[in-house]
Design an enzyme around this catalytic site. Structure first.
Site, mmCIF file in Angstrom:
data_model
loop_
_atom_site.group_PDB
_atom_site.id
_atom_site.type_symbol
_atom_site.label_atom_id
_atom_site.label_comp_id
_atom_site.label_asym_id
_atom_site.label_seq_id
_atom_site.Cartn_x
_atom_site.Cartn_y
_atom_site.Cartn_z
ATOM 1 N N GLY A 1 4.600 1.993 1.291
ATOM 2 C CA GLY A 1 5.429 2.972 0.603
ATOM 3 C C GLY A 1 5.097 2.961 -0.869
ATOM 4 O O GLY A 1 4.455 2.042 -1.370
ATOM 5 N N ILE B 1 0.869 -1.171 0.000
ATOM 6 C CA ILE B 1 0.000 0.000 0.000
ATOM 7 C C ILE B 1 0.910 1.226 0.000
ATOM 8 O O ILE B 1 2.034 1.168 0.497
ATOM 9 C CB ILE B 1 -0.979 0.024 1.197
ATOM 10 C CG1 ILE B 1 -0.239 -0.056 2.535
ATOM 11 C CG2 ILE B 1 -2.015 -1.084 1.065
ATOM 12 C CD1 ILE B 1 -1.135 0.118 3.751
ATOM 13 N N SER B 2 0.407 2.312 -0.568
ATOM 14 C CA SER B 2 1.235 3.509 -0.706
ATOM 15 C C SER B 2 1.468 4.220 0.617
ATOM 16 O O SER B 2 2.536 4.763 0.864
ATOM 17 C CB SER B 2 0.602 4.476 -1.696
ATOM 18 O OG SER B 2 0.516 3.852 -2.956
ATOM 19 N N THR B 3 0.462 4.230 1.463
ATOM 20 C CA THR B 3 0.581 4.947 2.728
ATOM 21 C C THR B 3 -0.313 4.283 3.763
ATOM 22 O O THR B 3 -1.322 3.669 3.414
ATOM 23 C CB THR B 3 0.190 6.432 2.564
ATOM 24 O OG1 THR B 3 0.219 7.060 3.843
ATOM 25 C CG2 THR B 3 -1.175 6.606 1.951
ATOM 26 N N GLN C 1 -5.283 3.874 4.056
ATOM 27 C CA GLN C 1 -5.177 2.647 3.270
ATOM 28 C C GLN C 1 -4.922 1.480 4.213
ATOM 29 O O GLN C 1 -4.317 1.636 5.255
ATOM 30 C CB GLN C 1 -4.047 2.737 2.247
ATOM 31 C CG GLN C 1 -4.323 3.725 1.160
ATOM 32 C CD GLN C 1 -3.248 3.667 0.070
ATOM 33 O OE1 GLN C 1 -2.348 2.840 0.104
ATOM 34 N NE2 GLN C 1 -3.353 4.549 -0.896
#
Length: 185
Positions: free
Chosen positions: A38, A10-12, A16
């Site tokens: 990240g 997941i990006s953040t 999320q």
């Protein structure tokens, strides 16, 4: 057949959750799911991906739901695939269905195409961000970047307790460079 290791990203951690990816990977046969938090624009700092790749044995499978969960760069995506194949394991992506074991050139072509799509998506995201920043500047707004996610006081407190930069970064789930920047502020 060996074990299936799942990989989710997941990006953040703000807003999320990797739980849905993890559940889907487990439903698809993953015995363990490795999760990184990240962006996918580079491979550095993706400790869980590295752990999954190290644990692969001959006949095992690395499973991801989508190519962009592995990487948003063609070179990085192909580097991951190469590392999997060097271990005589298989890279399987669920959607679109791609199984790469080093014997099927079409699977490699498909992976390359989806890596290019990821790169284009990354380019468009950055272009939209630049336009938003420029529009804010034209309105007279001051662009300050993304809001801080961690308090400098938390970093300083851990430093005063004797923790090193690497330990602080792991404990707070931030990069070491952020630790040094916050300590210098």
């Amino acid at each position: 057949m060996g074990k299936t290791l799942g990989y989710a990203r997941i990006s953040t951690s703000q807003g999320q959750d990797a739980a849905s990816q993890k559940a889907m990977l487990e439903d698809l046969g993953a015995v363990v799911v490795f999760v990184d938090i990240g962006n996918g624009s580079k491979l550095t700092g993706r400790d869980q991906l590295e752990a999954a790749l190290r644990l692969l044995d001959e006949g095992d499978e690395l499973l991801a739901l989508h190519p962009d969960r592995l990487a948003r760069d063609t070179g990085d995506l192909l580097t991951i695939a190469k590392r999997v194949i060097e271990k005589k394991a298989v890279l399987r992506i669920n959607d679109p269905a791609i199984t790469l074991d080093g014997t099927d050139i079409m699977a490699e072509v498909m992976l390359t195409v989806f890596g290019l799509v990821g790169m284009m998506e990354k380019h468009f995201i950055k272009a939209r961000q630049r336009r938003g920043i420029e529009a804010a500047k034209l309105r007279g707004d001051v662009y300050k970047g993304r809001p801080a996610t961690i308090s400098p006081d938390a970093v300083r407190d851990l430093r005063q307790q004797g923790f090193g930069a690497t330990q602080i970064a792991k404990r707070l789930k931030i990069g070491r460079a952020s630790v040094y920047r916050l300590l210098a502020a």
